[in-house]
Design a protein around this motif. Structure first.
Motif, PDB file in Angstrom:
ATOM      1  N   LEU A  19      16.009 -19.652 -54.200  1.00 58.64           N
ATOM      2  CA  LEU A  19      16.049 -20.169 -52.834  1.00 58.64           C
ATOM      3  C   LEU A  19      17.375 -19.844 -52.178  1.00 58.64           C
ATOM      4  CD1 LEU A  19      14.666 -21.996 -50.651  1.00 58.64           C
ATOM      5  CD2 LEU A  19      15.924 -23.913 -51.670  1.00 58.64           C
ATOM      6  N   ASP A  20      17.301 -19.336 -50.947  1.00 55.84           N
ATOM      7  CA  ASP A  20      18.492 -19.101 -50.136  1.00 55.84           C
ATOM      8  C   ASP A  20      18.740 -20.361 -49.318  1.00 55.84           C
ATOM      9  OD1 ASP A  20      20.312 -18.432 -48.101  1.00 55.84           O
ATOM     10  OD2 ASP A  20      19.690 -16.333 -48.127  1.00 55.84           O
ATOM     11  N   LEU A  21      19.789 -21.095 -49.651  1.00 56.46           N
ATOM     12  CA  LEU A  21      20.043 -22.366 -48.976  1.00 56.46           C
ATOM     13  C   LEU A  21      20.429 -22.179 -47.512  1.00 56.46           C
ATOM     14  CD1 LEU A  21      21.972 -24.312 -51.769  1.00 56.46           C
ATOM     15  CD2 LEU A  21      19.581 -24.561 -51.079  1.00 56.46           C
ATOM     16  N   ALA A  31      14.682 -19.530 -47.140  1.00 54.02           N
ATOM     17  CA  ALA A  31      13.682 -18.570 -47.592  1.00 54.02           C
ATOM     18  C   ALA A  31      13.849 -18.287 -49.085  1.00 54.02           C
ATOM     19  CB  ALA A  31      13.819 -17.267 -46.810  1.00 54.02           C
ATOM     20  N   ARG A  32      12.822 -17.676 -49.646  1.00 54.84           N
ATOM     21  CA  ARG A  32      12.870 -17.312 -51.054  1.00 54.84           C
ATOM     22  C   ARG A  32      13.893 -16.202 -51.252  1.00 54.84           C
ATOM     23  NH1 ARG A  32       7.622 -16.203 -54.909  1.00 54.84           N
ATOM     24  NH2 ARG A  32       8.771 -15.810 -56.856  1.00 54.84           N
ATOM     25  N   GLY A  48      17.808 -15.676 -59.912  1.00 53.24           N
ATOM     26  CA  GLY A  48      18.990 -15.512 -60.748  1.00 53.24           C
ATOM     27  C   GLY A  48      20.012 -14.546 -60.195  1.00 53.24           C
ATOM     28  N   ALA A  49      20.171 -14.517 -58.883  1.00 54.26           N
ATOM     29  CA  ALA A  49      21.081 -13.543 -58.274  1.00 54.26           C
ATOM     30  C   ALA A  49      22.506 -13.704 -58.785  1.00 54.26           C
ATOM     31  CB  ALA A  49      21.049 -13.696 -56.752  1.00 54.26           C
ATOM     32  N   GLY A  50      22.943 -14.922 -59.043  1.00 48.85           N
ATOM     33  CA  GLY A  50      24.302 -15.146 -59.513  1.00 48.85           C
ATOM     34  C   GLY A  50      24.547 -14.538 -60.882  1.00 48.85           C
ATOM     35  N   ALA A  51      23.595 -14.704 -61.787  1.00 49.65           N
ATOM     36  CA  ALA A  51      23.738 -14.143 -63.130  1.00 49.65           C
ATOM     37  C   ALA A  51      23.727 -12.622 -63.084  1.00 49.65           C
ATOM     38  CB  ALA A  51      22.630 -14.661 -64.036  1.00 49.65           C
TER      39      ALA A  51
END
Length: 444
Positions: free
Chosen positions: A109-111, A115-116, A120-123
């Motif tokens: 989730l993009d806070l 939107a979706r 795991g974008a951070g990892a």
């Protein structure tokens, strides 16, 4: 049943479950587990095996100490990446990340927009930052899954070219040829067990070649009359139509950058620089993180894997992503710290433990473990104990920690390499109890 039958005094189930001690246990362990213990205690009382007044205490004593059946252990074997005890222990920051991720989190989730977003974008960003030569990264559920996904996406229905000297068997009897066969690819073996040349690869590559696979034989070593082909020699191998054959390098143990302490262990950064299209590895070995399969390499090829239907079945959960990101961004993980401990650093701790027990300190060699760096010894010191103590340490009295030691050359060895220094006192307590139970003498 007569009026004076003691079974009449057995407490009802609802009364027992309302007992504050059992009510607290129910909140911690769940209603089903507590009810089962209560029912078992009531049955024992009906058979006359215990007094009705003891039912509640008996049920409480039968309850497990933890919600999980897995028992925490102190690893005093000297084997750093010990498969049987879960390989890499997580760092404190990784544990904190797992706890944070246990609830609702923005894993997809993009806070800012609601939107979706990419899972795991951070990892993935942390992984790319750790391997600058990688154009993209992907995480699946273990190292074998990473290899299966790569060969499936690149070579299903086609050929995977691999040296016969790299057809390894990994843990629990799983063999590389069987894993490749499960993907629908055909294995094209080249060379011999001890010698493979570039010409062997060139002769095998054809229109049906999906990829070339290079496997690091991490759990054994072949010495003597041997030769192999490096990634730099394979980077420009082409099919008859001129297209470059992708090269998948399975380095196994998850070293991301070179480590001087492990000079012969391949790492992801160097493998990509040398010419690998993709590198696959494990996250819970030398990387020191959670169980995960890591894929790094050419962006377009990684995207091919990401969009393959099998990637959905092999994806990791939020807890793994959180632990992996924290491991990559955080301080040195325990595995790395344990590997780099010197004999001089370990000696004072071993001396203190030995003095407390009235035992001897002996020189030992620890091991990397987990199928990594099989020929690399880790010089250290251990406290020698009777072999019977090693078994007793695995099955201590309640309230005493489980300590895993090892038996070597007919002697028990307690090696503190993989024990956090703050837990040395717990090892001492377990050893004092074990020696006392077996009739050994030790200072208290």
């Amino acid at each position: 049943m007569s009026h004076d039958d003691p079974r009449r005094r057995i407490p009802r189930t609802d009364v027992l479950l309302a007992d504050p001690r059992l009510a607290h246990a129910r909140e911690r362990l769940g209603a089903g587990v507590v009810r089962e213990a209560v029912t078992a205690a009531q049955e024992r009382a009906r058979r006359g095996e215990l007094e009705p007044e003891d039912v509640a205490a008996t049920a409480l004593a039968a309850l497990p100490e933890r919600a999980s059946s897995m028992t925490p252990v102190l690893n005093a074997t000297g084997v750093v990446v010990h498969t049987n005890v879960g390989r890499a222990p997580l760092s404190p920051v990784a544990l904190e990340a797992v706890v944070d991720a246990a609830g609702y989190v923005d894993v997809e989730l993009d806070l800012d927009t609601g939107a979706r977003s990419r899972r795991g974008a951070g990892a993935l960003a942390a992984l790319r930052a750790s391997v600058p030569a990688a154009g993209a990264a992907l995480v699946v559920n273990n190292g074998a899954a990473a290899l299966v996904l790569a060969t499936t996406a690149l070579a299903s229905g086609r050929e995977v070219v691999v040296s016969r000297g790299e057809l390894v068997e990994i843990g629990d009897g799983f063999r590389l040829p069987d894993l490749i066969a499960s993907t629908g690819a055909r294995l094209r073996e080249v060379g011999t067990t001890n010698r493979t040349h570039l010409a062997d690869y060139l002769e095998a590559v054809g229109p049906e070649t999906g990829c070339i696979l290079k496997v690091h034989p991490s759990n054994f070593r072949v010495a003597g009359f041997v030769s192999s082909v490096g990634l730099s020699e394979l980077r420009d191998v082409r099919r008859p139509d001129g297209s470059i054959v992708p090269v998948v390098a399975d380095i196994g143990s998850g070293l991301l950058t070179p480590d001087a302490a492990l000079p012969d262990e391949p790492d992801a950064s160097t493998s990509l620089t040398d010419g690998a299209t993709l590198v696959t590895a494990s996250g819970d070995k030398l990387l020191g993180g959670p169980q995960a399969g890591i894929v790094v390499g050419d962006a377009a090829t990684v995207e091919t894997l990401r969009r393959h239907p099998l990637a959905r079945a092999l994806r990791v959960d939020k807890l793994t992503l959180a632990a992996l990101e924290a491991t990559l961004r955080g301080p040195v993980p325990p595995v790395t710290a344990f590997l780099h401990l010197t004999a001089a650093e370990l000696r004072p701790r071993a001396d203190r433990l030995a003095a407390a027990l009235g035992r001897e300190v002996v020189p030992v060699e620890g091991r990397v473990g987990g199928g990594g760096a099989p020929g690399v010894p880790l010089p250290g010191w251990a406290v020698e104990v009777p072999v019977a103590v090693v078994e007793r340490l695995r099955r201590p009295e309640p309230g005493t920690p489980v300590v895993l030691a090892r038996v070597e050359d007919g002697r028990g060895l307690v090696d503190l390499r993989c024990v956090p220094p703050e837990r040395d006192a717990d090892v001492r307590r377990a050893l004092v109890a074990a020696l006392a139970d077996l009739g050994g003498s030790s200072p208290s």
